[in-house]
Design an enzyme around this catalytic site. Structure first.
Site, PDB file in Angstrom:
ATOM      1  N   ASP A  98       0.861  -1.197   0.000  1.00  0.00           N
ATOM      2  CA  ASP A  98       0.000   0.000   0.000  1.00  0.00           C
ATOM      3  C   ASP A  98       0.898   1.248   0.000  1.00  0.00           C
ATOM      4  OD1 ASP A  98      -3.104  -0.808   1.245  1.00  0.00           O
ATOM      5  OD2 ASP A  98      -1.491  -2.240   1.508  1.00  0.00           O
ATOM      6  N   GLU A 123      -5.066   7.594   0.405  1.00  0.00           N
ATOM      7  CA  GLU A 123      -5.487   6.930   1.642  1.00  0.00           C
ATOM      8  C   GLU A 123      -4.402   6.898   2.720  1.00  0.00           C
ATOM      9  OE1 GLU A 123      -6.772   2.852   1.247  1.00  0.00           O
ATOM     10  OE2 GLU A 123      -7.188   2.715   3.399  1.00  0.00           O
ATOM     11  N   ASP A 186      -6.288   5.523  -4.279  1.00  0.00           N
ATOM     12  CA  ASP A 186      -6.299   4.398  -3.337  1.00  0.00           C
ATOM     13  C   ASP A 186      -5.181   3.470  -3.828  1.00  0.00           C
ATOM     14  OD1 ASP A 186      -6.788   2.324  -1.629  1.00  0.00           O
ATOM     15  OD2 ASP A 186      -8.967   2.504  -1.769  1.00  0.00           O
ATOM     16  N   ILE A 188      -3.826   0.691  -2.735  1.00  0.00           N
ATOM     17  CA  ILE A 188      -4.393  -0.663  -2.872  1.00  0.00           C
ATOM     18  C   ILE A 188      -5.795  -0.577  -2.318  1.00  0.00           C
ATOM     19  CG2 ILE A 188      -4.385  -3.069  -2.121  1.00  0.00           C
ATOM     20  CD1 ILE A 188      -1.462  -3.118  -2.098  1.00  0.00           C
ATOM     21  N   ASP A 189      -6.757  -0.753  -3.171  1.00  0.00           N
ATOM     22  CA  ASP A 189      -8.131  -0.835  -2.706  1.00  0.00           C
ATOM     23  C   ASP A 189      -8.438  -2.320  -2.577  1.00  0.00           C
ATOM     24  OD1 ASP A 189     -10.740   0.020  -2.049  1.00  0.00           O
ATOM     25  OD2 ASP A 189     -11.404  -0.470  -4.073  1.00  0.00           O
ATOM     26  N   THR A 191      -7.368  -4.047   0.455  1.00  0.00           N
ATOM     27  CA  THR A 191      -6.156  -4.598   1.093  1.00  0.00           C
ATOM     28  C   THR A 191      -6.432  -5.983   1.698  1.00  0.00           C
ATOM     29  OG1 THR A 191      -5.402  -2.359   1.553  1.00  0.00           O
ATOM     30  CG2 THR A 191      -4.307  -4.113   2.774  1.00  0.00           C
ATOM     31  N   ASP A 336     -12.358   5.398  -2.525  1.00  0.00           N
ATOM     32  CA  ASP A 336     -12.951   4.076  -2.735  1.00  0.00           C
ATOM     33  C   ASP A 336     -13.936   4.054  -3.905  1.00  0.00           C
ATOM     34  OD1 ASP A 336     -11.697   2.409  -0.849  1.00  0.00           O
ATOM     35  OD2 ASP A 336     -12.870   3.309   0.767  1.00  0.00           O
TER      36      ASP A 336
HETATM   37  N1  LIG Z   1     -16.557  -1.097   8.053  1.00  0.00           N
HETATM   38  C1  LIG Z   1     -16.463  -0.766   6.765  1.00  0.00           C
HETATM   39  N2  LIG Z   1     -17.570  -0.544   6.035  1.00  0.00           N
HETATM   40  C2  LIG Z   1     -17.476  -0.230   4.731  1.00  0.00           C
HETATM   41  N3  LIG Z   1     -16.308  -0.108   4.058  1.00  0.00           N
HETATM   42  C3  LIG Z   1     -15.193  -0.307   4.756  1.00  0.00           C
HETATM   43  C4  LIG Z   1     -15.203  -0.658   6.130  1.00  0.00           C
HETATM   44  N4  LIG Z   1     -13.932  -0.801   6.528  1.00  0.00           N
HETATM   45  C5  LIG Z   1     -13.170  -0.558   5.446  1.00  0.00           C
HETATM   46  N5  LIG Z   1     -13.931  -0.257   4.388  1.00  0.00           N
HETATM   47  C6  LIG Z   1     -13.525   0.128   3.044  1.00  0.00           C
HETATM   48  O1  LIG Z   1     -13.796  -0.918   2.139  1.00  0.00           O
HETATM   49  C7  LIG Z   1     -12.770  -0.892   1.169  1.00  0.00           C
HETATM   50  C8  LIG Z   1     -12.694  -2.205   0.455  1.00  0.00           C
HETATM   51  O2  LIG Z   1     -13.891  -2.383  -0.217  1.00  0.00           O
HETATM   52  P1  LIG Z   1     -14.390  -3.802  -0.685  1.00  0.00           P
HETATM   53  O3  LIG Z   1     -15.160  -4.380   0.447  1.00  0.00           O
HETATM   54  O4  LIG Z   1     -15.260  -3.447  -1.849  1.00  0.00           O
HETATM   55  O5  LIG Z   1     -13.194  -4.590  -1.025  1.00  0.00           O
HETATM   56  C9  LIG Z   1     -11.556  -0.575   1.983  1.00  0.00           C
HETATM   57  O6  LIG Z   1     -10.592  -0.043   1.147  1.00  0.00           O
HETATM   58  P2  LIG Z   1      -9.027  -0.371   1.430  1.00  0.00           P
HETATM   59  O7  LIG Z   1      -8.839  -1.814   1.232  1.00  0.00           O
HETATM   60  O8  LIG Z   1      -8.402   0.499   0.418  1.00  0.00           O
HETATM   61  O9  LIG Z   1      -8.754   0.088   2.839  1.00  0.00           O
HETATM   62  C10 LIG Z   1     -12.065   0.416   3.008  1.00  0.00           C
HETATM   63  O10 LIG Z   1     -11.908   1.758   2.596  1.00  0.00           O
HETATM   64 MG   LIG Z   2     -10.104   1.396  -0.570  1.00  0.00          MG
HETATM   65 MG   LIG Z   3      -6.537   1.210   0.203  1.00  0.00          MG
HETATM   66 MG   LIG Z   4      -7.193   0.715   3.775  1.00  0.00          MG
END
Ligand SMILES: Nc1ncnc2c1ncn2[C@@H]1O[C@H](COP(=O)(O)O)[C@@H](OP(=O)(O)O)[C@H]1O
Ligand SMILES: [Mg+2]
Ligand SMILES: [Mg+2]
Ligand SMILES: [Mg+2]
Length: 399
Positions: A98, A123, A186, A188-189, A191, A336
């Site tokens: 990341d 991020e 982002d 890494i979206d 993670t 996101d």
């Molecule tokens: N409790 C929560 N509710 C909703 N989204 C959340 C969460 N905690 C983290 N996320 C977000 O969900 C993203 C991932 O989405 P998805 O579920 O579609 O894979 C995460 O991005 P990161 O991985 O960049 O932190 C984070 O921003």
């Molecule tokens: Mg994300």
């Molecule tokens: Mg991320």
């Molecule tokens: Mg994150």
């Protein structure tokens, strides 16, 4: 066209060709808008080819940055060590990839676009890496960034120091907003998907006066197709989606050069629709989307994948609907959704909150949405909105 005087109108500004042309090209680029033309000697519309297309340079830089960052992430995901994964203060995971991806994208954008105002809303921040306990991790990130730059095969990249890497990460501290131009990153979206060995995306968008005008999604693990649509079937993985406002959405293999224009599916019968949602039940209510799917008569089970790869897959018609209903108290962040939303809308889809309002990226880091985010094609949106409203009302009355 002979000696006809060419006039063009840019949101109310009329200018002739010649020295004024250059001035207006800059305005066009700045405003990110389309151009209409007319000639003084005939009434038929003219096609004006503007040599510097809006956001062309920015798109090239964004594709390069996201592709390089994807290379860094692939290297780490292959050999992910427990010591590469850390916990942030909100307990969410962050890895060396990341940070490395954020540093790389920031470094490449600044280098490729030296004459542009530079602002990134990203991020990650360097806080933990500046602590004594972060020094080993910082060294590892710096090595990763330098190795990836070196693998570009160009001597022109200098070797970055740990301080350079910290500074590149901290370029992402901008707050965004409705004025001027801001990159939204982002690194890494998804993670959690990345750490599990599943889907993730490097997501890079560009905001102009609060609107998303460009988006690039690098999805290193996304197969050429998923779901029921076999149009893109192949065993290869790694896709790069990109879109510019008014210009459509395109996909190419990650690291490849042949691009294909993509479109959302044109299904109008919800029974035939397939539905994307988060893999992580903590990120989006699976119960609520199941209730919506039932109301719509969706037959297929939900496809659960991490990250904005869902937006990419939807933009090429792999599925018809993406539902995201975070649990109470969670606030969505612009990184996101910025890149993903333009990738879908330029492919003909619609992205709104659960009440049907467009997403507003102009308010800083957060996206204030009503209950959730829903994505589909034009034909399905009215019935989706009705089903969402009913399901939300039922949920509220059962509490
Ligand atoms: N409790 C929560 N509710 C909703 N989204 C959340 C969460 N905690 C983290 N996320 C977000 O969900 C993203 C991932 O989405 P998805 O579920 O579609 O894979 C995460 O991005 P990161 O991985 O960049 O932190 C984070 O921003
Ligand atoms: Mg994300
Ligand atoms: Mg991320
Ligand atoms: Mg994150």
């Amino acid at each position: 066209m002979g000696t006809a005087t060419l006039w063009w109108r840019v949101r109310g500004i009329s200018v002739g060709v010649g020295s004024e042309l250059r001035l207006s090209e800059a305005r066009i680029r700045k405003r990110g808008i389309s151009v209409s033309t007319r000639s003084s000697c005939c009434s038929s519309p003219l096609t004006l080819i503007v040599s510097s297309m809006p956001y062309e340079k920015e798109l090239a830089a964004a594709k390069k940055a996201a592709t390089l960052a994807a290379r860094l992430c692939q290297k780490v995901q292959k050999a992910l060590l427990q010591s590469d994964v850390h916990s942030k203060s909100d307990k969410s995971p962050v890895t060396v990839a990341d940070y490395g991806s954020q540093a790389l994208v920031s470094f490449i954008l600044e280098r490729e676009l030296p004459s542009e105002p530079f602002s990134i809303v990203a991020e990650e921040d360097s806080g933990d890496l500046r602590k004594e306990s972060g020094q080993e991790t910082l060294k590892r990130i710096t090595e990763l960034v330098n190795d990836t730059l070196a693998s570009e095969g160009s001597d022109s990249f200098p070797s970055l120091t740990t301080e350079d890497v910290l500074a590149a990460i901290d370029n992402g501290k901008s707050e965004g907003g409705s004025v001027g131009q801001h990159w939204v990153l982002d690194p890494i979206d998804g993670t959690k998907g990345f750490v599990r060995g599943d889907q993730y995306a490097i997501a890079l968008g560009l905001l102009h006066e609060g609107k998303v005008v460009l988006g690039v999604l690098a999805c290193p693990n996304l197969p050429a197709s998923i779901g029921s649509n076999q149009q893109h079937s192949s065993n290869e993985v790694g896709c790069l989606f990109f879109a510019k406002v008014g210009d459509g959405t395109y996909m190419q293999a990650l690291g490849g050069s042949t691009q294909t224009r993509v479109h959302v599916c044109d299904i109008d019968n919800p029974e035939q629709a397939s539905l994307f949602e988060s893999f992580e039940a903590a990120h989006s209510s699976h119960d609520l989307s199941s209730s919506i799917a039932k109301k719509l008569g969706v037959k297929a089970p939900p496809v659960r994948i991490d990250s904005q790869a869902k937006y990419g897959a939807l933009s090429r018609g792999d599925g018809a609907i993406y539902l995201r209903f975070p649990h109470k108290g969670y606030r969505e962040k612009i990184w996101d959704h910025a890149a993903g939303s333009i990738v879908v809308t330029e492919a003909g889809g619609i992205v709104t909150d659960a009440a049907g309002n467009p997403l507003d990226f102009s308010k800083g880091k957060f996206l204030d949405v009503d209950s959730g985010i829903i994505v589909t094609n034009q034909k399905l949106m009215p019935s989706l909105l009705r089903a969402v409203k009913e399901a939300l009302n039922e949920k509220a009355s059962s509490l």
